[in-house]
Scaffold this active site. Sequence first.
Site, PDB file in Angstrom:
ATOM      1  N   SER A  83      -3.015  -0.918  -8.879  1.00 26.62           N
ATOM      2  CA  SER A  83      -1.922  -0.413  -8.215  1.00 26.62           C
ATOM      3  C   SER A  83      -1.849   1.004  -8.133  1.00 26.62           C
ATOM      4  O   SER A  83      -2.799   1.705  -7.616  1.00 26.62           O
ATOM      5  CB  SER A  83      -0.844  -1.057  -8.556  1.00 26.62           C
ATOM      6  OG  SER A  83       0.451  -1.147  -7.956  1.00 26.62           O
ATOM      7  N   ASP A 303      -0.962  -7.746  -5.608  1.00 32.89           N
ATOM      8  CA  ASP A 303      -0.854  -6.709  -6.675  1.00 32.89           C
ATOM      9  C   ASP A 303      -1.832  -7.259  -7.841  1.00 32.89           C
ATOM     10  O   ASP A 303      -1.779  -8.057  -8.541  1.00 32.89           O
ATOM     11  CB  ASP A 303       0.461  -6.437  -7.169  1.00 32.89           C
ATOM     12  CG  ASP A 303       0.458  -5.251  -8.149  1.00 32.89           C
ATOM     13  OD1 ASP A 303      -0.399  -4.714  -8.780  1.00 32.89           O
ATOM     14  OD2 ASP A 303       1.618  -4.783  -8.013  1.00 32.89           O
TER      15      ASP A 303
END
Length: 438
Positions: A83, A303
């Site tokens: 991320s 994610d």
Amino acid sequence: MNLDDPRARKILLDAESKSTMDSLERFIFPKGRCLPDWKESVSGHLPAHFVFQGGGLLGIAHLGFFSVMEHVGVRAVGLAGTSAGAILALLVCSARGDQPQASVSKALVEILWRMPAASFIDGPYASRRLLKHYFGGGGPTLEMTAPFVGSIRRLLRSYGLNKGVEFEAWLDDIVRNEHGIGSIQKLNELLVSCGSSYGINASPGDMLRINATALPVSKSTPIPVGTKFTFPRDLELLAAKYQTGSPALMARASMAVPLFFDPLVCDLDSANWRKSVPGRFAHGMDREALRIIGQCSEVAFVDGGLLSNFPIDSFRTQHGATTGVTLATLSTIGVTLTSSVRTDDRRSRSGVPGFLTHLSSIVDGMRHSRDREAAQLATRLDSADLLSNVRIAPIDVGGHNWLNFQLNEDDKTDLFLRGMRGALEFLRSLPKETRHDR
């Protein structure tokens, strides 16, 4: 914010103390692990791997940390992250280009400070209005009913409030137009060159590791399973067109926060994907389930932090090299984002706040259990009874919200300085001597 700010200068000066530098050199070049000839060949710089934890906008603190480490002579060799950590890892790789020992943090600070974070909230009007109201400190109001309903409808249709297009376009512009890297193929060439400059024979997938969570997509059958992709290594599982596409795609896949951003849907290379399925899904899957998964033509990325938010063990695997130096020879610095506010005893344990805290704890426990186990293994003594060459450096990010894309100047500065202070504390925590120095 820049590194000439008096507050930043003070931290940089404190980091230059002789005792700190001596401890750092012992960590980077531990006795019994580094070859003398190789150490001489990188004289003037301290090569190490960096692993950056995911954390949304809190990743600004990562750059503060990295700026201090570059100032004292550390240079990144391998880079890994999820991320926000993946974004910085990619930016460092692209900014250094074909000069792996160049300092890049000053240029990256300038890029970060002009980053149009608010524009990354790029969903329809209802979603944008609701999120900006929430991050602006607003609570439930009658006025927000229509935006709330509109946002729920979008979630049911697209699984995200924002498209993620503006973020990917911004990152692509930086990597392509400012750093001159227009394709993943070009980035891979630079990664191999970086390894070679340190006498290490490594593939692009060894030098850079960006984690993403992939959900196979079948047009006929729901598939409730996911698997970890690590880019650029697993790029071969996607259609060939992505090799010539922008490196920004890898970061976009890693930062697709569920519900906040739409999943990133990519086409699969049918032959390579089908070949990989038994190894990825064999445990707990019957033959029919494997057949269905193997027939998928797309994957949806969400994610990477769902499966591994802090891949601290990324560089523990040995890789052959003619010089005797491998990626595992080098020390690894893992940078985590912590918050003292989250453990505040004054937080409510009852009602809606208490329920949300309980729910958050469950999710965090599932997300971070794998990484905690990896960190425990990575930081133990090795088989030669030498001090582990993996160190974890925490940064206290205070009460900042990791999804607040409307951070003001003061908030960004505070996060950056917190990262710098975290680096200083890390340097001061390094052992002054080990039993092998006596």
